[in-house]
Design a protein around this motif. Structure first.
Motif, PDB file in Angstrom:
ATOM      1  N   SER A  93     -16.334  31.829 -42.568  1.00 15.05           N
ATOM      2  CA  SER A  93     -16.096  30.534 -41.925  1.00 15.05           C
ATOM      3  C   SER A  93     -15.236  30.683 -40.677  1.00 15.05           C
ATOM      4  CB  SER A  93     -15.429  29.556 -42.901  1.00 15.05           C
ATOM      5  OG  SER A  93     -14.131  29.995 -43.254  1.00 15.05           O
ATOM      6  N   THR A  94     -15.292  29.664 -39.848  1.00 16.30           N
ATOM      7  CA  THR A  94     -14.440  29.583 -38.672  1.00 16.30           C
ATOM      8  C   THR A  94     -14.135  28.115 -38.395  1.00 16.30           C
ATOM      9  OG1 THR A  94     -14.184  30.294 -36.362  1.00 16.30           O
ATOM     10  CG2 THR A  94     -16.332  29.410 -36.992  1.00 16.30           C
ATOM     11  N   GLU A  95     -13.037  27.861 -37.706  1.00 10.99           N
ATOM     12  CA  GLU A  95     -12.658  26.495 -37.362  1.00 10.99           C
ATOM     13  C   GLU A  95     -13.029  26.182 -35.910  1.00 10.99           C
ATOM     14  OE1 GLU A  95      -9.876  27.980 -40.567  1.00 10.99           O
ATOM     15  OE2 GLU A  95     -10.411  28.705 -38.544  1.00 10.99           O
ATOM     16  N   VAL A  96     -13.394  24.923 -35.683  1.00 12.58           N
ATOM     17  CA  VAL A  96     -13.698  24.432 -34.336  1.00 12.58           C
ATOM     18  C   VAL A  96     -13.007  23.085 -34.167  1.00 12.58           C
ATOM     19  CG1 VAL A  96     -15.508  23.750 -32.711  1.00 12.58           C
ATOM     20  CG2 VAL A  96     -15.947  25.606 -34.335  1.00 12.58           C
ATOM     21  N   LEU A  97     -12.373  22.871 -33.032  1.00 13.63           N
ATOM     22  CA  LEU A  97     -11.661  21.619 -32.781  1.00 13.63           C
ATOM     23  C   LEU A  97     -12.622  20.427 -32.829  1.00 13.63           C
ATOM     24  CD1 LEU A  97      -9.464  22.899 -29.833  1.00 13.63           C
ATOM     25  CD2 LEU A  97      -8.594  22.140 -32.055  1.00 13.63           C
ATOM     26  N   TRP A  98     -12.105  19.291 -33.304  1.00 14.94           N
ATOM     27  CA  TRP A  98     -12.948  18.105 -33.447  1.00 14.94           C
ATOM     28  C   TRP A  98     -13.609  17.677 -32.128  1.00 14.94           C
ATOM     29  CZ3 TRP A  98     -15.790  15.872 -36.772  1.00 14.94           C
ATOM     30  CH2 TRP A  98     -15.451  15.798 -38.121  1.00 14.94           C
ATOM     31  N   PRO A  99     -12.872  17.503 -31.034  1.00 21.23           N
ATOM     32  CA  PRO A  99     -13.560  17.085 -29.802  1.00 21.23           C
ATOM     33  C   PRO A  99     -14.659  18.065 -29.389  1.00 21.23           C
ATOM     34  CG  PRO A  99     -11.188  16.785 -29.569  1.00 21.23           C
ATOM     35  CD  PRO A  99     -11.402  17.559 -30.834  1.00 21.23           C
ATOM     36  N   GLU A 100     -14.401  19.349 -29.606  1.00 19.83           N
ATOM     37  CA  GLU A 100     -15.379  20.384 -29.227  1.00 19.83           C
ATOM     38  C   GLU A 100     -16.671  20.240 -30.020  1.00 19.83           C
ATOM     39  OE1 GLU A 100     -16.367  23.204 -26.636  1.00 19.83           O
ATOM     40  OE2 GLU A 100     -14.212  22.852 -26.872  1.00 19.83           O
ATOM     41  N   VAL A 101     -16.564  20.096 -31.326  1.00 22.00           N
ATOM     42  CA  VAL A 101     -17.770  20.040 -32.154  1.00 22.00           C
ATOM     43  C   VAL A 101     -18.499  18.706 -31.979  1.00 22.00           C
ATOM     44  CG1 VAL A 101     -16.802  19.097 -34.322  1.00 22.00           C
ATOM     45  CG2 VAL A 101     -18.635  20.796 -34.401  1.00 22.00           C
ATOM     46  N   LEU A 102     -17.758  17.636 -31.717  1.00 20.36           N
ATOM     47  CA  LEU A 102     -18.402  16.347 -31.444  1.00 20.36           C
ATOM     48  C   LEU A 102     -19.206  16.407 -30.148  1.00 20.36           C
ATOM     49  CD1 LEU A 102     -15.468  13.974 -32.453  1.00 20.36           C
ATOM     50  CD2 LEU A 102     -17.706  14.083 -33.571  1.00 20.36           C
ATOM     51  N   TYR A 103     -18.616  17.031 -29.130  1.00 21.87           N
ATOM     52  CA  TYR A 103     -19.354  17.173 -27.876  1.00 21.87           C
ATOM     53  C   TYR A 103     -20.600  18.037 -28.066  1.00 21.87           C
ATOM     54  CZ  TYR A 103     -20.809  18.633 -23.295  1.00 21.87           C
ATOM     55  OH  TYR A 103     -21.591  18.916 -22.185  1.00 21.87           O
ATOM     56  N   ALA A 104     -20.474  19.107 -28.840  1.00 21.73           N
ATOM     57  CA  ALA A 104     -21.627  19.976 -29.087  1.00 21.73           C
ATOM     58  C   ALA A 104     -22.767  19.209 -29.738  1.00 21.73           C
ATOM     59  CB  ALA A 104     -21.217  21.161 -29.958  1.00 21.73           C
ATOM     60  N   ALA A 105     -22.435  18.340 -30.693  1.00 21.32           N
ATOM     61  CA  ALA A 105     -23.470  17.545 -31.369  1.00 21.32           C
ATOM     62  C   ALA A 105     -24.206  16.651 -30.380  1.00 21.32           C
ATOM     63  CB  ALA A 105     -22.842  16.708 -32.482  1.00 21.32           C
ATOM     64  N   ILE A 106     -23.474  16.105 -29.416  1.00 23.11           N
ATOM     65  CA  ILE A 106     -24.091  15.260 -28.387  1.00 23.11           C
ATOM     66  C   ILE A 106     -24.904  16.107 -27.411  1.00 23.11           C
ATOM     67  CG2 ILE A 106     -23.553  13.907 -26.316  1.00 23.11           C
ATOM     68  CD1 ILE A 106     -23.354  12.180 -28.644  1.00 23.11           C
ATOM     69  N   ALA A 107     -24.305  17.188 -26.912  1.00 23.98           N
ATOM     70  CA  ALA A 107     -24.964  18.022 -25.907  1.00 23.98           C
ATOM     71  C   ALA A 107     -26.260  18.624 -26.447  1.00 23.98           C
ATOM     72  CB  ALA A 107     -24.011  19.127 -25.448  1.00 23.98           C
ATOM     73  N   LEU A 108     -26.271  18.944 -27.722  1.00 24.69           N
ATOM     74  CA  LEU A 108     -27.482  19.526 -28.310  1.00 24.69           C
ATOM     75  C   LEU A 108     -28.652  18.543 -28.297  1.00 24.69           C
ATOM     76  CD1 LEU A 108     -25.893  21.537 -31.225  1.00 24.69           C
ATOM     77  CD2 LEU A 108     -27.310  22.494 -29.392  1.00 24.69           C
ATOM     78  N   LYS A 109     -28.359  17.248 -28.259  1.00 25.67           N
ATOM     79  CA  LYS A 109     -29.440  16.265 -28.129  1.00 25.67           C
ATOM     80  C   LYS A 109     -30.219  16.503 -26.840  1.00 25.67           C
ATOM     81  CE  LYS A 109     -29.304  12.005 -28.923  1.00 25.67           C
ATOM     82  NZ  LYS A 109     -28.999  10.557 -28.833  1.00 25.67           N
ATOM     83  N   ASP A 110     -29.495  16.783 -25.757  1.00 23.38           N
ATOM     84  CA  ASP A 110     -30.148  17.037 -24.477  1.00 23.38           C
ATOM     85  C   ASP A 110     -31.000  18.301 -24.541  1.00 23.38           C
ATOM     86  OD1 ASP A 110     -29.105  14.809 -23.132  1.00 23.38           O
ATOM     87  OD2 ASP A 110     -27.284  15.872 -22.602  1.00 23.38           O
ATOM     88  N   PHE A 111     -30.434  19.370 -25.092  1.00 23.35           N
ATOM     89  CA  PHE A 111     -31.182  20.627 -25.160  1.00 23.35           C
ATOM     90  C   PHE A 111     -32.409  20.504 -26.058  1.00 23.35           C
ATOM     91  CE2 PHE A 111     -27.040  22.377 -23.768  1.00 23.35           C
ATOM     92  CZ  PHE A 111     -27.492  23.062 -22.643  1.00 23.35           C
ATOM     93  N   VAL A 112     -32.277  19.781 -27.160  1.00 23.33           N
ATOM     94  CA  VAL A 112     -33.429  19.570 -28.036  1.00 23.33           C
ATOM     95  C   VAL A 112     -34.514  18.777 -27.304  1.00 23.33           C
ATOM     96  CG1 VAL A 112     -34.218  18.351 -30.111  1.00 23.33           C
ATOM     97  CG2 VAL A 112     -32.177  19.799 -30.211  1.00 23.33           C
ATOM     98  N   ARG A 113     -34.103  17.740 -26.587  1.00 22.81           N
ATOM     99  CA  ARG A 113     -35.079  16.936 -25.831  1.00 22.81           C
ATOM    100  C   ARG A 113     -35.801  17.799 -24.793  1.00 22.81           C
ATOM    101  NH1 ARG A 113     -34.300  15.004 -21.023  1.00 22.81           N
ATOM    102  NH2 ARG A 113     -32.020  15.117 -21.207  1.00 22.81           N
ATOM    103  N   LEU A 114     -35.059  18.597 -24.047  1.00 22.66           N
ATOM    104  CA  LEU A 114     -35.659  19.455 -23.029  1.00 22.66           C
ATOM    105  C   LEU A 114     -36.574  20.503 -23.661  1.00 22.66           C
ATOM    106  CD1 LEU A 114     -32.448  19.943 -20.864  1.00 22.66           C
ATOM    107  CD2 LEU A 114     -34.495  18.687 -20.163  1.00 22.66           C
ATOM    108  N   HIS A 115     -36.137  21.041 -24.776  1.00 18.14           N
ATOM    109  CA  HIS A 115     -36.940  22.051 -25.461  1.00 18.14           C
ATOM    110  C   HIS A 115     -38.237  21.447 -25.995  1.00 18.14           C
ATOM    111  CE1 HIS A 115     -37.706  25.736 -27.711  1.00 18.14           C
ATOM    112  NE2 HIS A 115     -38.031  24.982 -28.739  1.00 18.14           N
ATOM    113  N   ARG A 116     -38.152  20.246 -26.534  1.00 18.44           N
ATOM    114  CA  ARG A 116     -39.349  19.583 -27.064  1.00 18.44           C
ATOM    115  C   ARG A 116     -40.353  19.303 -25.942  1.00 18.44           C
ATOM    116  NH1 ARG A 116     -38.948  17.552 -32.361  1.00 18.44           N
ATOM    117  NH2 ARG A 116     -40.714  16.198 -31.907  1.00 18.44           N
ATOM    118  N   GLU A 117     -39.854  19.013 -24.742  1.00 16.45           N
ATOM    119  CA  GLU A 117     -40.753  18.761 -23.618  1.00 16.45           C
ATOM    120  C   GLU A 117     -41.536  20.009 -23.227  1.00 16.45           C
ATOM    121  OE1 GLU A 117     -38.179  17.265 -20.591  1.00 16.45           O
ATOM    122  OE2 GLU A 117     -37.924  15.302 -21.530  1.00 16.45           O
TER     123      GLU A 117
END
Length: 238
Positions: A93-117
């Protein structure tokens, strides 16, 4: 199985799993974000996700936390099948700061959308399902830390989040450091607000981004290359 739990001091999340769980997540990250030239307007977001990937990769190598977890194998089962085996598995396991992981969850939406296209049959892409589980784990972990009404607002904000081209990723550093400096009780009260700020790109973010752009414009430096003039503490009380 990949799991995510809140850290004792509400500083971040602990991402846990066996070697294969963590390696699968890392492979999914690399798969959807592409190489450094593929989605240039999302170069900053890519850098942040690679930061989490770095921690997960080192966790899988045993460089972070190592723990034993009960695997469901009881003595009765051992006798029934006539074999000797451990009743615990090794998890990393490893720890990740809350703001960091929340941003990652949002940013991955963009990458998933681009990848799906780009993909011919995205619904059958196993990596996208791994990413979706990671995002769901982030929100599920958050669910246990904020009031239900606030959580529903956060879900709506995450669902409606606008694309984050040329996101001022320094804002996440700003939120990370501000969050670290808070007392535990204040973190508990502020977590939902921070999640909403990240998802909604509110007026505070816009003002912050304008400052970063002002610093980047004279020398025509890409926005994601501007450094925030502050340092993280050497030790974080998770």
């Amino acid at each position: 199985m990949l799991t995510m739990t809140n850290t004792p001091n509400h500083t971040g999340v602990k991402i846990s799993g066996d070697y294969f769980d963590l390696d699968e997540l890392n492979q999914a990250f690399y798969h959807v974000i592409g190489d450094e030239n593929k989605y240039y307007d999302y170069a900053g977001a890519r850098t942040r996700i690679l930061g989490i990937s770095y921690e997960i990769r080192h966790a899988a190598q045993g460089d972070r936390n190592v723990e034993s977890v009960f695997n469901g194998l009881h003595d009765h089962m051992k006798k029934q099948h006539s074999f000797i085996a451990p009743d615990k598995n090794i998890y990393f396991s490893t720890e990740v700061l809350w703001p960091e992981v929340l941003y990652a969850a949002i940013a991955l939406k963009d990458f998933v959308r681009l990848h799906r296209e780009d993909a011919k049959f995205p619904d059958w892409d196993v990596h996208l399902h791994v990413i979706a589980r990671f995002q769901s784990l982030v929100l599920d972990c958050l669910h246990g830390q904020v009031p239900e009404e606030e959580y529903q607002q956060i879900l709506k904000a995450f669902q409606q989040a606008v694309p984050g081209e040329e996101y001022a990723i320094q804002y996440i550093d700003f939120l990370n450091i501000k969050y670290i400096d808070m007392p535990k009780k204040q973190r508990e009260k502020s977590l939902g607000v921070i999640a909403l700020k990240i998802a909604m790109q509110d007026k505070d973010y816009v003002a912050f981004r304008n400052q970063v752009l002002a610093a980047a414009t004279p020398n025509k430096v890409p926005i994601h290359e501007i450094r925030l003039q502050t340092e993280y503490p050497e030790e974080i009380e998770w």
